[in-house]
Write an enzyme that holds these catalytic residues in place. Structure first.
Site, PDB file in Angstrom:
ATOM      1  N   PHE A 124      42.617 -66.351 -44.692  1.00  0.00           N
ATOM      2  CA  PHE A 124      42.824 -64.905 -44.531  1.00  0.00           C
ATOM      3  C   PHE A 124      44.188 -64.523 -45.079  1.00  0.00           C
ATOM      4  O   PHE A 124      45.196 -65.165 -44.764  1.00  0.00           O
ATOM      5  CB  PHE A 124      42.704 -64.502 -43.064  1.00  0.00           C
ATOM      6  CG  PHE A 124      42.701 -63.015 -42.882  1.00  0.00           C
ATOM      7  CD1 PHE A 124      41.678 -62.248 -43.391  1.00  0.00           C
ATOM      8  CD2 PHE A 124      43.744 -62.382 -42.245  1.00  0.00           C
ATOM      9  CE1 PHE A 124      41.676 -60.864 -43.255  1.00  0.00           C
ATOM     10  CE2 PHE A 124      43.755 -61.000 -42.096  1.00  0.00           C
ATOM     11  CZ  PHE A 124      42.712 -60.244 -42.608  1.00  0.00           C
ATOM     12  N   ASP A 195      44.103 -70.368 -36.224  1.00  0.00           N
ATOM     13  CA  ASP A 195      43.922 -68.924 -36.066  1.00  0.00           C
ATOM     14  C   ASP A 195      42.527 -68.709 -35.502  1.00  0.00           C
ATOM     15  O   ASP A 195      41.526 -69.033 -36.151  1.00  0.00           O
ATOM     16  CB  ASP A 195      44.090 -68.215 -37.412  1.00  0.00           C
ATOM     17  CG  ASP A 195      44.003 -66.695 -37.285  1.00  0.00           C
ATOM     18  OD1 ASP A 195      43.452 -66.199 -36.283  1.00  0.00           O
ATOM     19  OD2 ASP A 195      44.464 -65.996 -38.206  1.00  0.00           O
ATOM     20  N   TYR A 220      41.631 -57.388 -30.878  1.00  0.00           N
ATOM     21  CA  TYR A 220      40.858 -56.179 -31.174  1.00  0.00           C
ATOM     22  C   TYR A 220      39.466 -56.447 -31.723  1.00  0.00           C
ATOM     23  O   TYR A 220      38.696 -55.505 -31.917  1.00  0.00           O
ATOM     24  CB  TYR A 220      41.620 -55.285 -32.156  1.00  0.00           C
ATOM     25  CG  TYR A 220      42.135 -55.964 -33.401  1.00  0.00           C
ATOM     26  CD1 TYR A 220      41.302 -56.216 -34.473  1.00  0.00           C
ATOM     27  CD2 TYR A 220      43.473 -56.331 -33.492  1.00  0.00           C
ATOM     28  CE1 TYR A 220      41.782 -56.841 -35.613  1.00  0.00           C
ATOM     29  CE2 TYR A 220      43.966 -56.957 -34.623  1.00  0.00           C
ATOM     30  CZ  TYR A 220      43.109 -57.212 -35.684  1.00  0.00           C
ATOM     31  OH  TYR A 220      43.586 -57.830 -36.811  1.00  0.00           O
ATOM     32  N   LYS A 221      39.095 -57.692 -31.945  1.00  0.00           N
ATOM     33  CA  LYS A 221      37.758 -58.000 -32.452  1.00  0.00           C
ATOM     34  C   LYS A 221      36.802 -58.221 -31.278  1.00  0.00           C
ATOM     35  O   LYS A 221      36.449 -57.286 -30.567  1.00  0.00           O
ATOM     36  CB  LYS A 221      37.811 -59.201 -33.389  1.00  0.00           C
ATOM     37  CG  LYS A 221      38.688 -58.989 -34.630  1.00  0.00           C
ATOM     38  CD  LYS A 221      38.636 -60.197 -35.550  1.00  0.00           C
ATOM     39  CE  LYS A 221      39.658 -60.132 -36.671  1.00  0.00           C
ATOM     40  NZ  LYS A 221      39.390 -59.060 -37.640  1.00  0.00           N
ATOM     41  N   ARG A 368      29.863 -57.217 -45.360  1.00  0.00           N
ATOM     42  CA  ARG A 368      29.987 -58.132 -44.224  1.00  0.00           C
ATOM     43  C   ARG A 368      29.475 -57.467 -42.954  1.00  0.00           C
ATOM     44  O   ARG A 368      29.720 -56.285 -42.710  1.00  0.00           O
ATOM     45  CB  ARG A 368      31.452 -58.549 -44.065  1.00  0.00           C
ATOM     46  CG  ARG A 368      31.691 -59.691 -43.109  1.00  0.00           C
ATOM     47  CD  ARG A 368      33.162 -60.071 -43.077  1.00  0.00           C
ATOM     48  NE  ARG A 368      33.983 -59.009 -42.509  1.00  0.00           N
ATOM     49  CZ  ARG A 368      35.192 -59.187 -41.995  1.00  0.00           C
ATOM     50  NH1 ARG A 368      35.732 -60.389 -41.980  1.00  0.00           N
ATOM     51  NH2 ARG A 368      35.879 -58.172 -41.509  1.00  0.00           N
TER      52      ARG A 368
END
Length: 409
Positions: A124, A195, A220-221, A368
């Site tokens: 990422f 991560d 926040y996911k 996605r």
């Protein structure tokens, strides 16, 4: 599979009752919880309580009376239950990027004489950017090396201080074998930093079972903590006395309210905190974590994988567009999102949005879709696949409005 088959799966779903715990708009199939989880209904009351009574009435006294000061450790201890850690090994602080920088720098300090930070090509971007910044800041001390995923285990050598990997890849959804990679790093004397942003609240994670050293993750996911929710970090108990954070803020001091000129780090996980914690954001995150803790993690992962497999199977069977390619893995060890490659990926996502199906786009050509098990139904996923197939069959994406790029994709 027919839609009736999907509805039958919903009737037998042990997690079906969780959908009512989320505040989702009618007529929307939300397949973007892997980027931003929707608000739990409980968050409204939790924030109102924090604002009206704790802030409005308690004012500054609430640092003590409402235990605002203890929130980073308290919420971190709850997240620890989701990632196979002890409560004393996790704290909520800062952002994922800042935490990654802090722990990577700390790992270098734990491995004097070694200078390589090893990561994966295509990791990422924010992770790579943070590591590039750390290497640029300390050019005489560290260098970043990236290699292809297949070559990474063999690339760990005697100069590797820390291996930094995203457990679930943000595009392909491939999940590393955490225990095996951790063991490979340790065999060469290196540390490992994971991560967990696409893992926590989605797939099984057992940091201590794998012998992991360090980890970070976002709120926040799948934890549904709200946009910009604070992140968390993990430091194994065996490293806490020796690891040093490069950002030595007052909340990481052994006695913050002694107001000493010199920094003395706290003797525990609090040493990895920096400035004043964001109390409103922590309150929202805690509501999301509390909800997540009510679900059986094994059922969460199993349903998420079943939803993803249903979507892939239906899209591949129906789409009939040779330009569409599956860009995510079908390996059973994977995360809960699916990526399709298409030259018109951005426009396809916009066309889906216009029909109430929310996904996201990742450059250069990835559409996605995330499958959060607590609020998605099998029938919704079946409907989303049918909508995508219809858009592809009719070139429904081929409109000027769907080609205009917004600032956030």
């Amino acid at each position: 599979m027919t839609r009736d088959d999907a509805r039958a799966l919903d009737a037998a779903d042990p997690l079906a009752g969780f959908r009512d715990a989320f505040d989702l708009p009618a007529g929307v199939i939300y397949l973007d919880g892997n980027s931003l989880g929707p608000p739990p209904r409980a968050v409204h009351a939790r924030l109102a309580e924090t604002i009206t009574r704790e802030w409005g009435q308690g004012l500054v006294r609430s640092w003590n009376t409402a235990d605002w000061i203890g929130a980073p450790v308290r919420v971190g201890g709850k997240i620890a239950r989701l990632i196979g850690a002890r409560p004393s090994e996790v704290v909520v602080a800062d952002s994922t990027t800042v935490n990654l920088f802090k722990l990577a720098a700390g790992a270098l300090g734990l491995r004097p004489g070694r200078g390589t930070i090893l990561s994966e090509t295509g990791n990422f971007p924010t992770d790579l950017y943070a590591l590039q910044g750390l290497a640029a800041l300390t050019p005489d001390r560290a260098r970043l090396r990236t290699v292809a995923a297949d070559d990474l285990p063999r690339a760990i050598d005697d100069d590797t201080a820390v291996v930094v990997l995203t457990h679930v890849h943000y595009k392909t959804a491939r999940a590393w074998d955490m225990a095996a990679l951790t063991a490979a790093a340790h065999a060469r004397g290196a540390l490992i930093l994971w991560d967990l942003s696409h893992s926590t609240g989605a797939v099984a994670v057992d940091l201590n079972g794998a012998g992991a050293d360090l980890a970070v993750g976002c709120g926040y996911k799948y934890l549904n903590g709200g946009p910009g929710a604070p992140a968390f970090l993990f430091v194994a108990a065996r490293h806490q006395a020796a690891i040093v954070s490069p950002l030595t803020g007052w909340m990481g001091h052994a006695a913050p309210f002694a107001f000493e000129d010199g920094f003395r780090p706290a003797a525990d996980i609090r040493a990895q905190t920096t400035g004043t914690p964001p109390i409103l954001a922590l309150a929202a995150l805690e509501a999301g974590v509390d909800l997540q803790l009510q679900a059986d993690p094994a059922q969460v992962e199993a349903k998420g994988l079943a939803l993803a497999n249903l979507f892939v199977g239906e899209v591949m069977a129906r789409a009939g567009d040779p330009a569409l390619t599956l860009a995510s893995v079908r390996d059973p060890r994977r995360g809960l999102h699916v990526a399709f490659g298409h030259s018109q990926g951005y426009a396809i996502v916009q066309a889906l949005l216009a029909q109430g199906v929310v996904g996201d786009f990742r450059a250069p050509d990835i559409a996605r879709f995330g499958f959060s098990p607590l609020y998605l139904s099998f029938a919704q996923v079946w409907d989303a696949a049918a909508t995508l197939a219809q858009i592809l069959a009719t070139r429904g994406w081929d409109r000027p409005a769907f080609q205009a790029r917004a600032a956030v994709t």
